[in-house]
Motif scaffolding. Structure first.
Motif, PDB file in Angstrom:
ATOM      1  N   GLU A 107       9.214   4.326 -22.475  1.00 27.16           N
ATOM      2  CA  GLU A 107       7.763   4.532 -22.537  1.00 27.16           C
ATOM      3  C   GLU A 107       7.104   4.534 -21.147  1.00 27.16           C
ATOM      4  O   GLU A 107       5.947   4.901 -21.010  1.00 27.16           O
ATOM      5  N   GLU A 108       7.847   4.092 -20.107  1.00 25.25           N
ATOM      6  CA  GLU A 108       7.298   4.143 -18.749  1.00 25.25           C
ATOM      7  C   GLU A 108       7.538   5.511 -18.120  1.00 25.25           C
ATOM      8  O   GLU A 108       6.932   5.853 -17.117  1.00 25.25           O
ATOM      9  N   ARG A 109       8.457   6.266 -18.713  1.00 23.43           N
ATOM     10  CA  ARG A 109       8.813   7.561 -18.161  1.00 23.43           C
ATOM     11  C   ARG A 109       7.898   8.652 -18.691  1.00 23.43           C
ATOM     12  O   ARG A 109       6.934   8.378 -19.382  1.00 23.43           O
ATOM     13  N   TRP A 110       8.227   9.904 -18.379  1.00 21.18           N
ATOM     14  CA  TRP A 110       7.379  11.016 -18.781  1.00 21.18           C
ATOM     15  C   TRP A 110       7.221  11.112 -20.294  1.00 21.18           C
ATOM     16  O   TRP A 110       8.188  10.992 -21.041  1.00 21.18           O
ATOM     17  N   LEU A 111       5.999  11.329 -20.734  1.00 19.35           N
ATOM     18  CA  LEU A 111       5.703  11.622 -22.134  1.00 19.35           C
ATOM     19  C   LEU A 111       4.770  12.826 -22.153  1.00 19.35           C
ATOM     20  O   LEU A 111       3.890  12.939 -21.292  1.00 19.35           O
ATOM     21  N   PRO A 112       4.938  13.715 -23.137  1.00 21.07           N
ATOM     22  CA  PRO A 112       4.093  14.923 -23.192  1.00 21.07           C
ATOM     23  C   PRO A 112       2.594  14.650 -23.285  1.00 21.07           C
ATOM     24  O   PRO A 112       1.801  15.537 -23.024  1.00 21.07           O
ATOM     25  N   ILE A 113       2.200  13.410 -23.621  1.00 25.32           N
ATOM     26  CA  ILE A 113       0.759  13.118 -23.682  1.00 25.32           C
ATOM     27  C   ILE A 113       0.165  12.947 -22.284  1.00 25.32           C
ATOM     28  O   ILE A 113      -1.050  12.930 -22.137  1.00 25.32           O
ATOM     29  N   HIS A 114       1.003  12.823 -21.262  1.00 24.54           N
ATOM     30  CA  HIS A 114       0.466  12.642 -19.913  1.00 24.54           C
ATOM     31  C   HIS A 114      -0.231  13.904 -19.428  1.00 24.54           C
ATOM     32  O   HIS A 114       0.132  15.010 -19.809  1.00 24.54           O
ATOM     33  N   THR A 115      -1.219  13.689 -18.577  1.00 25.73           N
ATOM     34  CA  THR A 115      -1.985  14.798 -18.020  1.00 25.73           C
ATOM     35  C   THR A 115      -1.987  14.638 -16.502  1.00 25.73           C
ATOM     36  O   THR A 115      -1.529  13.611 -15.984  1.00 25.73           O
ATOM     37  N   VAL A 116      -2.547  15.615 -15.820  1.00 23.11           N
ATOM     38  CA  VAL A 116      -2.688  15.504 -14.371  1.00 23.11           C
ATOM     39  C   VAL A 116      -3.445  14.211 -14.047  1.00 23.11           C
ATOM     40  O   VAL A 116      -3.086  13.476 -13.135  1.00 23.11           O
ATOM     41  N   GLU A 117      -4.458  13.920 -14.842  1.00 19.01           N
ATOM     42  CA  GLU A 117      -5.246  12.709 -14.603  1.00 19.01           C
ATOM     43  C   GLU A 117      -4.395  11.442 -14.692  1.00 19.01           C
ATOM     44  O   GLU A 117      -4.432  10.591 -13.805  1.00 19.01           O
ATOM     45  N   THR A 118      -3.597  11.312 -15.747  1.00 18.57           N
ATOM     46  CA  THR A 118      -2.801  10.078 -15.886  1.00 18.57           C
ATOM     47  C   THR A 118      -1.730   9.999 -14.794  1.00 18.57           C
ATOM     48  O   THR A 118      -1.410   8.911 -14.323  1.00 18.57           O
ATOM     49  N   ILE A 119      -1.217  11.155 -14.372  1.00 18.77           N
ATOM     50  CA  ILE A 119      -0.233  11.172 -13.274  1.00 18.77           C
ATOM     51  C   ILE A 119      -0.889  10.648 -12.001  1.00 18.77           C
ATOM     52  O   ILE A 119      -0.372   9.765 -11.322  1.00 18.77           O
ATOM     53  N   MET A 120      -2.067  11.195 -11.696  1.00 20.62           N
ATOM     54  CA  MET A 120      -2.728  10.825 -10.454  1.00 20.62           C
ATOM     55  C   MET A 120      -3.133   9.353 -10.442  1.00 20.62           C
ATOM     56  O   MET A 120      -2.992   8.677  -9.436  1.00 20.62           O
ATOM     57  N   ILE A 121      -3.606   8.867 -11.569  1.00 19.90           N
ATOM     58  CA  ILE A 121      -3.992   7.457 -11.649  1.00 19.90           C
ATOM     59  C   ILE A 121      -2.768   6.573 -11.418  1.00 19.90           C
ATOM     60  O   ILE A 121      -2.828   5.571 -10.714  1.00 19.90           O
ATOM     61  N   SER A 122      -1.647   7.006 -11.974  1.00 19.16           N
ATOM     62  CA  SER A 122      -0.409   6.274 -11.800  1.00 19.16           C
ATOM     63  C   SER A 122       0.053   6.285 -10.335  1.00 19.16           C
ATOM     64  O   SER A 122       0.503   5.263  -9.804  1.00 19.16           O
ATOM     65  N   VAL A 123      -0.078   7.420  -9.664  1.00 22.38           N
ATOM     66  CA  VAL A 123       0.337   7.521  -8.256  1.00 22.38           C
ATOM     67  C   VAL A 123      -0.598   6.698  -7.366  1.00 22.38           C
ATOM     68  O   VAL A 123      -0.154   6.018  -6.445  1.00 22.38           O
ATOM     69  N   ILE A 124      -1.897   6.711  -7.689  1.00 19.06           N
ATOM     70  CA  ILE A 124      -2.854   5.913  -6.916  1.00 19.06           C
ATOM     71  C   ILE A 124      -2.526   4.424  -7.058  1.00 19.06           C
ATOM     72  O   ILE A 124      -2.531   3.673  -6.087  1.00 19.06           O
TER      73      ILE A 124
END
Length: 169
Positions: A107-124
């Motif tokens: 569940e910490e890895r990629w899931l199709p529900i992720h968006t550019v927004e959730t990726i960026m928040i995670s990277v920040i």
């Protein structure tokens, strides 16, 4: 599948333009190609990266959102979870399923529900709080663990200054 993924990316882009998220900006490099984005992350407040403008590319696979995009910083950045060539190593961008090394839960890895927004928040949040358990840059991880306010801080400060100069080129 290509059509659907391009439509989804277009929708996410429109959403981000309509409701920008604090801490980053994102857009396509070329209107003809929905699969290559340029993002700029603003160094999070109260972190060593504060004040920096870090440019990165997001490259989406044609079967997005079944598989994650790849992210690569073009601005130099010194961080345990960013390889020296700029590749970002964060669980949310890892292929879905089991981690053969056992570090990450599915569940910490990629899931199709992720968006550019959730990726960026995670990277920040990764910038603010490095994970030195599975580093992409072993030297940065070592410095961050042993002396975060010494050599590590100095190298990050240099990257921040450089990013500010480049931001206006």
């Amino acid at each position: 599948m290509t059509e659907q993924s391009a439509l989804l990316l277009r929708k996410q882009l429109a959403e981000l333009n309509k409701n920008p998220v604090e801490g980053f900006s994102a857009g396509v490099i070329d209107d003809e190609d929905m699969y290559k984005w340029e993002v700029v992350i603003i160094g999070p407040q109260d972190t060593l990266f504060e004040g920096g403008f870090f440019k990165a590319y997001l490259t989406f696979p044609f079967d997005y959102p079944l598989r994650p995009p790849k992210m690569k910083f073009i601005t130099e950045i010194w961080h345990p979870n960013v390889a020296k060539n700029g590749d970002v190593c964060v669980s949310i961008l890892h292929e879905p399923g089991e981690d053969k090394f056992g570090y990450e839960k599915p569940e910490e890895r990629w899931l199709p529900i992720h968006t550019v927004e959730t990726i960026m928040i995670s990277v920040i949040s990764m910038l603010a709080d490095p994970n030195s358990d599975s580093p992409a840059n072993v030297d940065a991880a070592k410095e961050w663990r042993e002396d975060p306010n010494g050599e590590f801080k100095r190298k990050v400060a240099r990257c921040v200054r450089k990013s500010q100069e480049m931001a206006f080129d």
